[in-house]
Design a protein around this motif. Structure first.
Motif, PDB file in Angstrom:
ATOM      1  N   SER A  45      23.110  53.048  43.158  1.00  0.00           N
ATOM      2  CA  SER A  45      23.760  52.042  43.997  1.00  0.00           C
ATOM      3  C   SER A  45      24.486  51.021  43.116  1.00  0.00           C
ATOM      4  CB  SER A  45      22.722  51.336  44.874  1.00  0.00           C
ATOM      5  OG  SER A  45      21.853  50.553  44.069  1.00  0.00           O
ATOM      6  N   ASP A  46      25.276  50.163  43.765  1.00  0.00           N
ATOM      7  CA  ASP A  46      25.981  49.112  43.035  1.00  0.00           C
ATOM      8  C   ASP A  46      24.990  48.158  42.360  1.00  0.00           C
ATOM      9  OD1 ASP A  46      28.429  50.141  43.725  1.00  0.00           O
ATOM     10  OD2 ASP A  46      28.754  48.749  45.394  1.00  0.00           O
ATOM     11  N   MET A  47      23.910  47.807  43.072  1.00  0.00           N
ATOM     12  CA  MET A  47      22.911  46.894  42.499  1.00  0.00           C
ATOM     13  C   MET A  47      22.166  47.567  41.350  1.00  0.00           C
ATOM     14  SD  MET A  47      23.222  43.916  43.523  1.00  0.00           S
ATOM     15  CE  MET A  47      21.840  43.270  42.619  1.00  0.00           C
ATOM     16  N   ASP A  48      21.989  48.864  41.414  1.00  0.00           N
ATOM     17  CA  ASP A  48      21.357  49.599  40.316  1.00  0.00           C
ATOM     18  C   ASP A  48      22.157  49.388  39.033  1.00  0.00           C
ATOM     19  OD1 ASP A  48      19.369  51.547  39.333  1.00  0.00           O
ATOM     20  OD2 ASP A  48      21.063  52.921  39.196  1.00  0.00           O
ATOM     21  N   ALA A  49      23.472  49.481  39.143  1.00  0.00           N
ATOM     22  CA  ALA A  49      24.340  49.285  37.973  1.00  0.00           C
ATOM     23  C   ALA A  49      24.241  47.850  37.447  1.00  0.00           C
ATOM     24  CB  ALA A  49      25.788  49.628  38.328  1.00  0.00           C
ATOM     25  N   VAL A  50      24.133  46.880  38.344  1.00  0.00           N
ATOM     26  CA  VAL A  50      23.999  45.473  37.936  1.00  0.00           C
ATOM     27  C   VAL A  50      22.700  45.276  37.156  1.00  0.00           C
ATOM     28  CG1 VAL A  50      23.655  43.118  38.804  1.00  0.00           C
ATOM     29  CG2 VAL A  50      25.445  44.564  39.795  1.00  0.00           C
ATOM     30  N   TRP A  51      21.590  45.833  37.676  1.00  0.00           N
ATOM     31  CA  TRP A  51      20.292  45.692  36.997  1.00  0.00           C
ATOM     32  C   TRP A  51      20.280  46.417  35.655  1.00  0.00           C
ATOM     33  CZ3 TRP A  51      17.163  41.971  37.679  1.00  0.00           C
ATOM     34  CH2 TRP A  51      17.022  41.371  38.934  1.00  0.00           C
ATOM     35  N   ILE A  52      20.890  47.570  35.593  1.00  0.00           N
ATOM     36  CA  ILE A  52      20.968  48.312  34.321  1.00  0.00           C
ATOM     37  C   ILE A  52      21.677  47.464  33.272  1.00  0.00           C
ATOM     38  CG2 ILE A  52      22.073  50.297  33.187  1.00  0.00           C
ATOM     39  CD1 ILE A  52      21.476  51.868  35.832  1.00  0.00           C
ATOM     40  N   ASN A  53      22.763  46.822  33.668  1.00  0.00           N
ATOM     41  CA  ASN A  53      23.505  45.975  32.737  1.00  0.00           C
ATOM     42  C   ASN A  53      22.676  44.763  32.309  1.00  0.00           C
ATOM     43  OD1 ASN A  53      25.958  45.326  31.260  1.00  0.00           O
ATOM     44  ND2 ASN A  53      26.104  43.603  32.681  1.00  0.00           N
ATOM     45  N   ARG A  54      21.993  44.121  33.256  1.00  0.00           N
ATOM     46  CA  ARG A  54      21.154  42.961  32.931  1.00  0.00           C
ATOM     47  C   ARG A  54      20.069  43.346  31.918  1.00  0.00           C
ATOM     48  NH1 ARG A  54      20.267  40.899  39.117  1.00  0.00           N
ATOM     49  NH2 ARG A  54      22.275  39.861  39.323  1.00  0.00           N
ATOM     50  N   GLU A  55      19.413  44.451  32.172  1.00  0.00           N
ATOM     51  CA  GLU A  55      18.330  44.905  31.283  1.00  0.00           C
ATOM     52  C   GLU A  55      18.867  45.238  29.892  1.00  0.00           C
ATOM     53  OE1 GLU A  55      16.175  46.617  35.264  1.00  0.00           O
ATOM     54  OE2 GLU A  55      17.111  48.027  33.877  1.00  0.00           O
ATOM     55  N   ARG A  56      19.992  45.911  29.865  1.00  0.00           N
ATOM     56  CA  ARG A  56      20.599  46.277  28.582  1.00  0.00           C
ATOM     57  C   ARG A  56      20.985  45.035  27.791  1.00  0.00           C
ATOM     58  NH1 ARG A  56      25.613  46.794  27.041  1.00  0.00           N
ATOM     59  NH2 ARG A  56      26.463  46.669  29.119  1.00  0.00           N
ATOM     60  N   MET A  57      21.580  44.056  28.461  1.00  0.00           N
ATOM     61  CA  MET A  57      21.999  42.832  27.783  1.00  0.00           C
ATOM     62  C   MET A  57      20.795  42.017  27.298  1.00  0.00           C
ATOM     63  SD  MET A  57      25.168  43.197  27.660  1.00  0.00           S
ATOM     64  CE  MET A  57      25.855  41.657  27.162  1.00  0.00           C
ATOM     65  N   LEU A  58      19.743  41.947  28.096  1.00  0.00           N
ATOM     66  CA  LEU A  58      18.532  41.233  27.674  1.00  0.00           C
ATOM     67  C   LEU A  58      17.967  41.861  26.400  1.00  0.00           C
ATOM     68  CD1 LEU A  58      16.325  39.098  28.161  1.00  0.00           C
ATOM     69  CD2 LEU A  58      15.205  40.740  29.689  1.00  0.00           C
ATOM     70  N   LEU A  59      17.914  43.178  26.362  1.00  0.00           N
ATOM     71  CA  LEU A  59      17.421  43.867  25.168  1.00  0.00           C
ATOM     72  C   LEU A  59      18.359  43.666  23.980  1.00  0.00           C
ATOM     73  CD1 LEU A  59      16.112  47.086  26.868  1.00  0.00           C
ATOM     74  CD2 LEU A  59      14.800  45.750  25.202  1.00  0.00           C
TER      75      LEU A  59
END
Length: 151
Positions: A45-59
Motif C-alpha cells: 500500500s501507499d502507507m507501506d511505502a511511507v513506513w519503509i522509507n521512515r524505517e530506512r531513514m531512521l537506520l
C-alpha cells in the motif's frame, strides 16, 4: 596511545554518552515504527511505502551511525583507561555486543518488512521494544554500581 587519549578523555566520555542516547532513542523508536507499519495497512500500500522509507531513514541517518560512533568512542575510552582486563569491562562489552546484535536483528526485520514479510506480531514487537531498555539498565549498573567490585 594512552598519552594521546587521556587528555581528551572527558570529550571522549561526553561523546560516548551523547551517542549512546541517540542510539537508544533510535532503538526505542524502530520497533514502534514496525508496530505502526504492520497495523497501518497491507504490504504494497501507499502507507507501506511511507513506513519503509521512515524505517530506512531512521537506520541510515541515526541508528547505524550512532552505533558506530558509540563503538569507536567506547573502545577509545577503554584504551585511555587501560581497562581491557577488568571483569566489569568484559561484562559491559558482552552486553554491548548483545545490544549490537539486537540492532542487527531490527535492521534485518526492516528489510523483511520492505519485502512484504511480516513474520512478527505486534505483541512480539512490543515485547522486543523492551530489550534495549533492559540491556542499557544492566550496562549502567555494571559501569556505575558494580565496577568497584568487579575490577
Amino acid at each position: 596511545m594512552q598519552e594521546i587519549l587521556l587528555p581528551i578523555y572527558p570529550w571522549l566520555k561526553a561523546g560516548h554518552i551523547i551517542f549512546v542516547i541517540f542510539w537508544m532513542a533510535g532503538l526505542f523508536m524502530l520497533p514502534r515504527f514496525f508496530v505502526y507499519h504492520q497495523e497501518d495497512g497491507p504490504a504494497g500500500s501507499d502507507m507501506d511505502a511511507v513506513w519503509i522509507n521512515r524505517e530506512r531513514m531512521l537506520l541510515k541517518i541515526i541508528l547505524t551511525p550512532a552505533m558506530i560512533i558509540v563503538w569507536v568512542l567506547g573502545l577509545s575510552l577503554m584504551s585511555a583507561l587501560q581497562v581491557h582486563a577488568d571483569t566489569w569491562f568484559h561484562i559491559k562489552f558482552l552486553l554491548v555486543v548483545l545490544l549490537s546484535g539486537y540492532h542487527g536483528w531490527m535492521a534485518a526485520y526492516a528489510k523483511k518488512l520492505a519485502r512484504g514479510e511480516r513474520t512478527l506480531t505486534g505483541k512480539a514487537l512490543r515485547l522486543a521494544n523492551e530489550i534495549p531498555g533492559i540491556l542499557t539498565a544492566i550496562i549502567v549498573i555494571v559501569v556505575i554500581v558494580a565496577r568497584p567490585y568487579l575490577s
